[in-house]
Design an enzyme around this catalytic site. Structure first.
Site, PDB file in Angstrom:
ATOM      1  N   TYR A 153      45.604  35.997  38.106  1.00  0.00           N
ATOM      2  CA  TYR A 153      45.498  37.122  39.056  1.00  0.00           C
ATOM      3  C   TYR A 153      46.597  38.151  38.763  1.00  0.00           C
ATOM      4  CZ  TYR A 153      45.155  39.414  43.662  1.00  0.00           C
ATOM      5  OH  TYR A 153      45.003  40.323  44.694  1.00  0.00           O
ATOM      6  N   LYS A 157      45.656  41.920  37.388  1.00  0.00           N
ATOM      7  CA  LYS A 157      45.934  43.039  38.302  1.00  0.00           C
ATOM      8  C   LYS A 157      46.945  44.001  37.677  1.00  0.00           C
ATOM      9  CE  LYS A 157      43.361  42.211  42.021  1.00  0.00           C
ATOM     10  NZ  LYS A 157      42.430  43.165  42.648  1.00  0.00           N
TER      11      LYS A 157
HETATM   12  P1  NDP Z   1      37.481  39.373  50.285  1.00  0.00           P
HETATM   13  O1  NDP Z   1      37.360  38.073  49.599  1.00  0.00           O
HETATM   14  O2  NDP Z   1      37.591  39.406  51.770  1.00  0.00           O
HETATM   15  O3  NDP Z   1      36.274  40.326  49.827  1.00  0.00           O
HETATM   16  C1  NDP Z   1      35.971  40.481  48.474  1.00  0.00           C
HETATM   17  C2  NDP Z   1      34.831  41.450  48.332  1.00  0.00           C
HETATM   18  O4  NDP Z   1      34.540  41.589  46.954  1.00  0.00           O
HETATM   19  C3  NDP Z   1      33.561  40.981  48.997  1.00  0.00           C
HETATM   20  O5  NDP Z   1      32.830  42.088  49.431  1.00  0.00           O
HETATM   21  C4  NDP Z   1      32.829  40.273  47.857  1.00  0.00           C
HETATM   22  O6  NDP Z   1      31.433  40.218  48.136  1.00  0.00           O
HETATM   23  C5  NDP Z   1      33.190  41.208  46.703  1.00  0.00           C
HETATM   24  N1  NDP Z   1      33.125  40.580  45.385  1.00  0.00           N
HETATM   25  C6  NDP Z   1      33.836  39.530  44.923  1.00  0.00           C
HETATM   26  N2  NDP Z   1      33.488  39.237  43.660  1.00  0.00           N
HETATM   27  C7  NDP Z   1      32.538  40.137  43.313  1.00  0.00           C
HETATM   28  C8  NDP Z   1      31.787  40.357  42.141  1.00  0.00           C
HETATM   29  N3  NDP Z   1      31.922  39.585  41.061  1.00  0.00           N
HETATM   30  N4  NDP Z   1      30.898  41.368  42.120  1.00  0.00           N
HETATM   31  C9  NDP Z   1      30.733  42.155  43.215  1.00  0.00           C
HETATM   32  N5  NDP Z   1      31.428  42.004  44.363  1.00  0.00           N
HETATM   33  C10 NDP Z   1      32.310  41.002  44.398  1.00  0.00           C
HETATM   34  O7  NDP Z   1      38.736  40.111  49.614  1.00  0.00           O
HETATM   35  P2  NDP Z   1      39.871  40.999  50.242  1.00  0.00           P
HETATM   36  O8  NDP Z   1      39.309  42.023  51.149  1.00  0.00           O
HETATM   37  O9  NDP Z   1      40.949  40.088  50.698  1.00  0.00           O
HETATM   38  O10 NDP Z   1      40.411  41.706  48.901  1.00  0.00           O
HETATM   39  C11 NDP Z   1      39.831  42.870  48.368  1.00  0.00           C
HETATM   40  C12 NDP Z   1      40.681  43.311  47.190  1.00  0.00           C
HETATM   41  O11 NDP Z   1      42.028  43.491  47.612  1.00  0.00           O
HETATM   42  C13 NDP Z   1      40.718  42.293  46.045  1.00  0.00           C
HETATM   43  O12 NDP Z   1      40.663  42.957  44.811  1.00  0.00           O
HETATM   44  C14 NDP Z   1      42.063  41.617  46.234  1.00  0.00           C
HETATM   45  O13 NDP Z   1      42.576  41.132  45.021  1.00  0.00           O
HETATM   46  C15 NDP Z   1      42.897  42.764  46.776  1.00  0.00           C
HETATM   47  N6  NDP Z   1      44.062  42.336  47.545  1.00  0.00           N
HETATM   48  C16 NDP Z   1      43.913  41.577  48.680  1.00  0.00           C
HETATM   49  C17 NDP Z   1      45.017  41.187  49.398  1.00  0.00           C
HETATM   50  C18 NDP Z   1      44.914  40.367  50.650  1.00  0.00           C
HETATM   51  O14 NDP Z   1      45.964  39.916  51.157  1.00  0.00           O
HETATM   52  N7  NDP Z   1      43.743  40.154  51.208  1.00  0.00           N
HETATM   53  C19 NDP Z   1      46.368  41.563  48.967  1.00  0.00           C
HETATM   54  C20 NDP Z   1      46.402  42.341  47.760  1.00  0.00           C
HETATM   55  C21 NDP Z   1      45.286  42.707  47.091  1.00  0.00           C
HETATM   56  P3  NDP Z   1      30.492  39.035  47.513  1.00  0.00           P
HETATM   57  O15 NDP Z   1      31.238  37.752  47.726  1.00  0.00           O
HETATM   58  O16 NDP Z   1      29.226  39.156  48.265  1.00  0.00           O
HETATM   59  O17 NDP Z   1      30.337  39.391  46.078  1.00  0.00           O
END
Ligand code: NDP
Ligand code: SOE
Length: 257
Positions: A153, A157
């Protein structure tokens, strides 16, 4: 403050839950039309319908896996010409460098980096046709301050952050601004699920607080909306001189300048 985003067209990968959904709602509140991309098409459709009805915008969902070229192509075709691209789909990892297989590295490279590359290649030409645009990459504080348990990760990133900078340089003359946002701890369903797995129904809140205490700074998780508000601003002309930069939204967790 009117951000001047009414009528803009936006694509949000991972726009169906968590931070991406909050960004989608924030953009819709400003009057943007949306395409929400996620693998779970039913959830994408349901959230798009809810957002469309709530904010009076056109919102569509699409089932597409942006970790694949085919999924990116499907999203690009569904999007048409747009103004705003939010590369947000992503997920944490858990491994050691000595044990993780090539396939796992490749998956995260495809999800965190190649999705952004492919979507830029497919959607930036349309932004040029529309006279400009904004791209935001949702990376992570881990891009510069690694967590020990997720080297894949951290690495992917960090690569996304560099991709964002180099894309910004390439399109700066086309009125297209490209930036990265590095969130800290954001309370999304994924964090709650993991905490419940580790500490159980009774103990998960204490576990989350312990994680926040260890991070320091504000010693709390952000609500997704606290990150989304910043990203929506970055998409707007109010941020017209901001490009090629990385902004931290981490409650003071970052230990360096
Ligand atoms: P969630 O797991 O809550 O949501 C992830 C989203 O991405 C969902 O809509 C999921 O939908 C979609 N997704 C995942 N894989 C794929 C794929 N292969 N193709 C299309 N869609 C995909 O994540 P967060 O809201 O927590 O995080 C969002 C972003 O923020 C990420 O990139 C994460 O690394 C980053 N981030 C999050 C932090 C946190 O504390 N939450 C901190 C720092 C960064 P579906 O499963 O239906 O595909
Ligand atoms: C260009 O068309 C533009 O309006 C940018 O100037 C904005 O900052 C962005 O919101 C969308 O695209």
């Amino acid at each position: 403050m009117d951000l001047g985003l009414k009528g803009k067209k936006a694509v949000i990968t991972g726009g169906t839950v968590g931070i991406g959904l909050a960004i989608a709602e924030g953009l819709a509140r400003e009057g943007c039309d949306l395409l929400l991309v996620g693998r779970d098409g039913a959830r994408a459709d349901a959230e798009a319908a809810r957002i469309g009805a709530t904010f009076g915008v056109t919102a569509r969902g699409i089932s597409a896996d942006v970790a694949t070229a085919k999924g990116c192509d499907a999203a690009i075709a569904a999007a048409g010409d747009i103004d705003i691209l939010i590369n947000n789909a992503g997920t944490g990892s858990n491994e050691t460098i000595l044990e993780a297989e090539d396939a796992k590295w490749q998956y995260y490279w495809d999800l965190h980096v190649m999705a952004a590359v492919r979507l830029a290649r497919g959607l930036v030409p349309g932004m040029k046709r529309r006279g400009g645009g904004a791209v935001v990459h949702n990376a992570s504080i881990c891009a510069v301050q690694p967590l020990w348990y997720e080297p894949i990760y951290n690495t992917t990133k960090a690569a996304l952050m560099m991709f964002s900078k180099t894309l910004a340089n390439e399109v700066v003359g086309d009125n297209i601004r490209v930036n990265t946002v590095n969130p800290g701890l954001v309370l999304t369903p994924d964090w709650i699920k993991t905490a419940k797995q580790i500490a159980g129904e009774e103990g998960y809140e204490a576990h989350l607080q312990a994680v926040a205490d260890e991070a320091g700074g504000m010693k709390r998780f952000a609500a997704p909306e606290e990150v989304a508000a910043f990203i929506v601003f970055l998409c707007s002309d109010k941020a017209s001189y901001s490009t090629g930069s990385t902004y931290f939204v981490d409650g003071g967790w970052l230990k360096s300048v």
